[in-house]
Write a protein that holds these residues in place. Sequence first.
Motif, PDB file in Angstrom:
ATOM      1  N   LEU A 222     114.597  22.266  95.168  1.00 39.72           N
ATOM      2  CA  LEU A 222     113.958  23.085  94.140  1.00 39.72           C
ATOM      3  C   LEU A 222     112.664  23.680  94.691  1.00 39.72           C
ATOM      4  N   PRO A 223     112.117  24.716  94.053  1.00 40.67           N
ATOM      5  CA  PRO A 223     110.843  25.271  94.511  1.00 40.67           C
ATOM      6  C   PRO A 223     109.767  24.190  94.594  1.00 40.67           C
ATOM      7  N   HIS A 224     109.006  24.197  95.673  1.00 38.04           N
ATOM      8  CA  HIS A 224     107.994  23.152  95.844  1.00 38.04           C
ATOM      9  C   HIS A 224     106.747  23.688  96.544  1.00 38.04           C
ATOM     10  N   LYS A 225     106.470  24.971  96.330  1.00 35.14           N
ATOM     11  CA  LYS A 225     105.246  25.539  96.860  1.00 35.14           C
ATOM     12  C   LYS A 225     104.060  25.044  96.033  1.00 35.14           C
ATOM     13  N   SER A 226     102.866  25.504  96.390  1.00 31.51           N
ATOM     14  CA  SER A 226     101.669  25.021  95.700  1.00 31.51           C
ATOM     15  C   SER A 226     101.690  25.340  94.211  1.00 31.51           C
ATOM     16  N   GLY A 227     102.458  26.359  93.817  1.00 29.07           N
ATOM     17  CA  GLY A 227     102.553  26.706  92.404  1.00 29.07           C
ATOM     18  C   GLY A 227     103.588  25.915  91.644  1.00 29.07           C
ATOM     19  N   ASN A 228     104.169  24.896  92.274  1.00 24.66           N
ATOM     20  CA  ASN A 228     105.175  24.050  91.626  1.00 24.66           C
ATOM     21  C   ASN A 228     104.737  22.588  91.634  1.00 24.66           C
ATOM     22  N   PRO A 229     103.640  22.258  90.951  1.00 26.94           N
ATOM     23  CA  PRO A 229     103.138  20.875  90.987  1.00 26.94           C
ATOM     24  C   PRO A 229     104.117  19.876  90.394  1.00 26.94           C
ATOM     25  N   GLU A 230     105.064  20.356  89.546  1.00 32.73           N
ATOM     26  CA  GLU A 230     106.034  19.446  88.939  1.00 32.73           C
ATOM     27  C   GLU A 230     107.037  18.913  89.946  1.00 32.73           C
ATOM     28  N   ASN A 231     107.008  19.426  91.183  1.00 32.33           N
ATOM     29  CA  ASN A 231     107.951  18.964  92.209  1.00 32.33           C
ATOM     30  C   ASN A 231     107.201  18.578  93.481  1.00 32.33           C
ATOM     31  N   ARG A 232     106.012  17.972  93.285  1.00 33.70           N
ATOM     32  CA  ARG A 232     105.192  17.558  94.420  1.00 33.70           C
ATOM     33  C   ARG A 232     104.579  16.192  94.114  1.00 33.70           C
ATOM     34  N   VAL A 233     104.639  15.309  95.095  1.00 36.39           N
ATOM     35  CA  VAL A 233     104.027  13.984  94.971  1.00 36.39           C
ATOM     36  C   VAL A 233     103.131  13.778  96.184  1.00 36.39           C
ATOM     37  N   PHE A 234     101.835  13.596  95.932  1.00 34.02           N
ATOM     38  CA  PHE A 234     100.867  13.421  97.023  1.00 34.02           C
ATOM     39  C   PHE A 234     100.512  11.953  97.195  1.00 34.02           C
ATOM     40  N   PHE A 235     100.495  11.522  98.449  1.00 32.62           N
ATOM     41  CA  PHE A 235     100.022  10.189  98.792  1.00 32.62           C
ATOM     42  C   PHE A 235      98.665  10.361  99.483  1.00 32.62           C
ATOM     43  N   SER A 236      97.613  10.458  98.688  1.00 33.42           N
ATOM     44  CA  SER A 236      96.313  10.726  99.295  1.00 33.42           C
ATOM     45  C   SER A 236      95.154  10.122  98.529  1.00 33.42           C
ATOM     46  N   ASP A 237      95.430   9.400  97.461  1.00 31.49           N
ATOM     47  CA  ASP A 237      94.351   8.933  96.597  1.00 31.49           C
ATOM     48  C   ASP A 237      94.066   7.435  96.712  1.00 31.49           C
ATOM     49  N   LYS A 238      94.856   6.725  97.482  1.00 33.37           N
ATOM     50  CA  LYS A 238      94.745   5.264  97.422  1.00 33.37           C
ATOM     51  C   LYS A 238      95.166   4.642  98.746  1.00 33.37           C
ATOM     52  N   GLY A 239      94.283   4.675  99.720  1.00 34.86           N
ATOM     53  CA  GLY A 239      94.565   4.002 100.978  1.00 34.86           C
ATOM     54  C   GLY A 239      95.808   4.530 101.665  1.00 34.86           C
ATOM     55  N   THR A 240      96.702   3.611 102.020  1.00 36.12           N
ATOM     56  CA  THR A 240      97.915   3.998 102.753  1.00 36.12           C
ATOM     57  C   THR A 240      99.184   3.852 101.931  1.00 36.12           C
ATOM     58  N   TRP A 241      99.094   3.381 100.702  1.00 35.72           N
ATOM     59  CA  TRP A 241     100.269   3.170  99.854  1.00 35.72           C
ATOM     60  C   TRP A 241     101.321   2.319 100.560  1.00 35.72           C
ATOM     61  N   GLY A 242     100.857   1.381 101.385  1.00 34.77           N
ATOM     62  CA  GLY A 242     101.777   0.475 102.059  1.00 34.77           C
ATOM     63  C   GLY A 242     102.471   1.057 103.263  1.00 34.77           C
ATOM     64  N   ILE A 243     102.148   2.303 103.630  1.00 40.81           N
ATOM     65  CA  ILE A 243     102.784   2.947 104.779  1.00 40.81           C
ATOM     66  C   ILE A 243     102.093   2.496 106.057  1.00 40.81           C
ATOM     67  N   THR A 244     102.841   1.866 106.941  1.00 39.30           N
ATOM     68  CA  THR A 244     102.270   1.325 108.178  1.00 39.30           C
ATOM     69  C   THR A 244     102.900   1.948 109.419  1.00 39.30           C
ATOM     70  N   SER A 355     109.270   8.070 114.408  1.00 39.92           N
ATOM     71  CA  SER A 355     108.741   8.133 113.037  1.00 39.92           C
ATOM     72  C   SER A 355     108.549   6.758 112.406  1.00 39.92           C
ATOM     73  N   ASP A 356     109.445   5.830 112.688  1.00 42.68           N
ATOM     74  CA  ASP A 356     109.371   4.510 112.050  1.00 42.68           C
ATOM     75  C   ASP A 356     108.639   3.481 112.900  1.00 42.68           C
ATOM     76  N   GLU A 357     108.000   3.926 113.960  1.00 42.32           N
ATOM     77  CA  GLU A 357     107.246   3.004 114.801  1.00 42.32           C
ATOM     78  C   GLU A 357     105.952   2.594 114.099  1.00 42.32           C
ATOM     79  N   GLU A 358     105.664   1.311 114.109  1.00 40.96           N
ATOM     80  CA  GLU A 358     104.473   0.784 113.446  1.00 40.96           C
ATOM     81  C   GLU A 358     103.207   1.171 114.210  1.00 40.96           C
ATOM     82  N   LEU A 359     102.147   1.486 113.458  1.00 41.23           N
ATOM     83  CA  LEU A 359     100.846   1.627 114.091  1.00 41.23           C
ATOM     84  C   LEU A 359     100.430   0.288 114.673  1.00 41.23           C
ATOM     85  N   ASP A 360      99.737   0.318 115.782  1.00 40.24           N
ATOM     86  CA  ASP A 360      99.221  -0.904 116.387  1.00 40.24           C
ATOM     87  C   ASP A 360      98.412  -1.683 115.342  1.00 40.24           C
ATOM     88  N   GLY A 361      98.726  -2.959 115.197  1.00 39.29           N
ATOM     89  CA  GLY A 361      98.067  -3.778 114.188  1.00 39.29           C
ATOM     90  C   GLY A 361      96.558  -3.818 114.330  1.00 39.29           C
TER      91      GLY A 361
END
Length: 404
Positions: A222-244, A355-361
């Motif tokens: 579906l459209p997901h440009k900046s004018g389509n906030p209903e189809n965008r999820v940002f991971f930027s407000d809370k640390g790493t969201w468990g992504i390592t 892509s799935d390689e862990e960052l050095d601890g």
Amino acid sequence: MKKILIYFAAFAALVSCTDLKEEWQPVLTCGDIEPAPKTLYTESSLPGEVNFISITDLKKMYKSGGLEIEDNVWIKGQVTSSDKSGNIYRELYIQDETGGIDVKVGKSSLYSEYLLGQWVYVNCKGLQLGAYNGMPQLGAPPDETSTNEYETSYIDVQVLIDQHVFPGAYDEPLDPIAITPADIRTSINKGFTGELWGKLVKLDGLTYKNEIFALVYPNPNLPHKSGNPENRVFFSDKGTWGITTWAMSKNKMLEYLDTPYVTPNGAMVNPDGTPVCIWDEVEVGSGNTRYGAIARITPASVLKDGKTLDSFGDDAYLTYKEIMRKYASANYVSHYFDFGGIDVQVRTSGYAKFSDEELDGRLREGTGSATIVGILTIYNDSAQITLVDEPSISVKVKDVAGTN
């Protein structure tokens, strides 16, 4: 007439939808490949009258909104990028002694055609000089569709590539340029003409901030440009969201989506007994437009615009978390590092082999610092670095004195 010919050639090659293609996509790689036999040009064997200018002088020609180059202008530089690891998509970075630039050669497996260190000559006449959120790019004129948000498009028809990009002699790969925080500040202040953008650099003494920036489209169809906030999820407000990991393959994205949130007292559960997951509270939206958490809301529960709601079809009554699971795909991640008081995003693709390689601890625990080599770019007045090789080559971690 020139644009008509370009668009006709693009149509004939069935690539008229390039404006819908995202910056990160799968890169076809075939291991170690010897370069295919081809003509290697010298300055004296290039066709027609040749007028070379430096890459920096080319950048100085830029005008807001982009500039189609009508004069007889050529640049030359050595290749500093490779898409062999899958972390660079349909782009060729070259640099001379004055600067670097992204040439949007719209092909995969460019590493088998243009070797690191090889000279490349670019006939700029008829191409478009543009910016992607401030980053200098040289490509075809932008398409004129309503969905296009870019000042350039890919040079992705072979006949056009052959008219503009001329491979030259093989040479030794360039060494990365060691730079300081002050060097980055200087380039940021210069904006588009900053000499470091597009160059192969080395940054020493980076410390991880345990912060990320990532953007997921719940339904990427579906459209997901900046004018389509209903189809965008940002991971930027809370640390790493468990992504390592450096990025997320499709399978890793699904794994993260269902990773339970565990406290010192154990895993958290919902009233119905299902586990609370780390990503459950990430919000749908863009900028100041936020609709709610992915685990609790559906498009039908928050969207009032009938046209927008209809675009989700039957999915409108699924939670956004369910929609993300249904259309899961690989996703890039930008990891924030501190470099002498400057934020630097290290950006990696979900389609990269690592892509799935862990960052050095040690980075995540704050007991290590990194030396990172890659292509330096600018994004909305901030510095980004894109890894050319996998982290085992491009990222070296050492213990921080006094932490052990």
